[in-house]
Design an enzyme around this catalytic site. Sequence first.
Site, PDB file in Angstrom:
ATOM      1  N   ASP A 191      83.201  93.041  58.939  1.00 34.45           N
ATOM      2  CA  ASP A 191      82.878  94.384  58.481  1.00 34.45           C
ATOM      3  C   ASP A 191      82.792  94.440  56.957  1.00 34.45           C
ATOM      4  O   ASP A 191      83.763  94.138  56.259  1.00 34.45           O
ATOM      5  CB  ASP A 191      83.943  95.368  58.979  1.00 34.45           C
ATOM      6  CG  ASP A 191      83.648  96.793  58.570  1.00 34.45           C
ATOM      7  OD1 ASP A 191      82.918  97.478  59.305  1.00 34.45           O
ATOM      8  OD2 ASP A 191      84.147  97.228  57.505  1.00 34.45           O
ATOM      9  N   TYR A 232      81.417  98.235  49.018  1.00 35.19           N
ATOM     10  CA  TYR A 232      82.461  97.233  48.777  1.00 35.19           C
ATOM     11  C   TYR A 232      82.003  96.223  47.729  1.00 35.19           C
ATOM     12  O   TYR A 232      82.814  95.455  47.219  1.00 35.19           O
ATOM     13  CB  TYR A 232      82.818  96.464  50.058  1.00 35.19           C
ATOM     14  CG  TYR A 232      83.399  97.291  51.173  1.00 35.19           C
ATOM     15  CD1 TYR A 232      83.742  98.632  51.008  1.00 35.19           C
ATOM     16  CD2 TYR A 232      83.612  96.728  52.430  1.00 35.19           C
ATOM     17  CE1 TYR A 232      84.263  99.375  52.054  1.00 35.19           C
ATOM     18  CE2 TYR A 232      84.146  97.466  53.480  1.00 35.19           C
ATOM     19  CZ  TYR A 232      84.462  98.783  53.285  1.00 35.19           C
ATOM     20  OH  TYR A 232      84.970  99.518  54.330  1.00 35.19           O
ATOM     21  N   LYS A 277      77.256  99.100  55.527  1.00 36.86           N
ATOM     22  CA  LYS A 277      77.246 100.568  55.572  1.00 36.86           C
ATOM     23  C   LYS A 277      76.460 101.150  54.406  1.00 36.86           C
ATOM     24  O   LYS A 277      76.512 100.638  53.282  1.00 36.86           O
ATOM     25  CB  LYS A 277      78.679 101.104  55.524  1.00 36.86           C
ATOM     26  CG  LYS A 277      79.635 100.454  56.518  1.00 36.86           C
ATOM     27  CD  LYS A 277      81.029 101.070  56.442  1.00 36.86           C
ATOM     28  CE  LYS A 277      82.030 100.270  57.244  1.00 36.86           C
ATOM     29  NZ  LYS A 277      82.551  99.115  56.469  1.00 36.86           N
ATOM     30  N   HIS A 324      78.133 105.486  55.934  1.00 36.84           N
ATOM     31  CA  HIS A 324      79.538 105.343  55.560  1.00 36.84           C
ATOM     32  C   HIS A 324      80.320 106.663  55.668  1.00 36.84           C
ATOM     33  O   HIS A 324      81.453 106.679  56.142  1.00 36.84           O
ATOM     34  CB  HIS A 324      79.638 104.777  54.138  1.00 36.84           C
ATOM     35  CG  HIS A 324      80.873 103.985  53.888  1.00 36.84           C
ATOM     36  ND1 HIS A 324      80.946 102.963  52.966  1.00 36.84           N
ATOM     37  CD2 HIS A 324      82.106 104.048  54.442  1.00 36.84           C
ATOM     38  CE1 HIS A 324      82.163 102.446  52.967  1.00 36.84           C
ATOM     39  NE2 HIS A 324      82.886 103.095  53.851  1.00 36.84           N
TER      40      HIS A 324
END
Length: 280
Positions: free
Chosen positions: A47, A52, A77, A110
């Site tokens: 994931d 990120y 995402k 997200h």
Amino acid sequence: MVHSIPEFTLNDGLKLPAIGFGTYRLKGVDGVRAITNAIDIGYRLIDSAYNYENEGTVGEAIRRSSVPREQLFITSKLPGRYHEYDLAVTTIQESLYRANLDYYDLYLIHWPNPKQGKFVEAWQALVDAKKWGLIRSIGVCNFLPEHIEILEKETGVKPSINQIELHPFFNQAEQRKWHAEHNIQTQSWSPLFRGVKLLEDDTLQSIARAHNKTVAQVILRWHYQLGSIAIPKSASPERQLENISIFDFELSEPEMNTISSFTRPDGRQKNQDPAVYEEF
């Protein structure tokens, strides 16, 4: 030894492992090392997210691992600042370029960012990207039932999965029930509550001793028996192996109920209520 990992079948037919590996804050050389090790010891669902800033790290770990790409399930995402249709399409392409992948197995919105009112545009971009072969399965994160109903009404397409904050302090019973009724898979972010508060609880330690397991393993098993896919993160090889080794024991109904009873109305870690919280 890692025991075989069960699978959950999504409403579009894709089968996902019943536990995944979270990569939040895993970056650079150390991140590649941690993710590669996770894959090599048995994790297949990885994931990530555009926000990120580690899709490249994930891609490098995939290339260095001993497991063929087609045996992996890679998630990323879409961030809130790119909900407009054209921006969303470009961002999906950029996500693929960053990871040097031809496709994502799972791509999620997200956050709904409802004040902006653009999540339907974003969803249409995901729907189209799936048609184009860029994504195998499309879903959302942190969407409330009313948000998902709007998506389905406007596009005719329902998410395969909704990744939500879920841990013993916030067990999301009503949302999980709604997911089950609408054939949407639940996925748990922050499944261990990101800290020692749960791991040091006397009641949970007692349950763990009864099964000769750690408290973390007991909590992750609780997620699995709830029917949710947990995505714990750890850079430690020992902890990675511990977290994935949860399929050789079973919690009783009273034990499940005890763990679920930890929930509380204000159980969210950072008060990130999807009805009002926005992330860009």
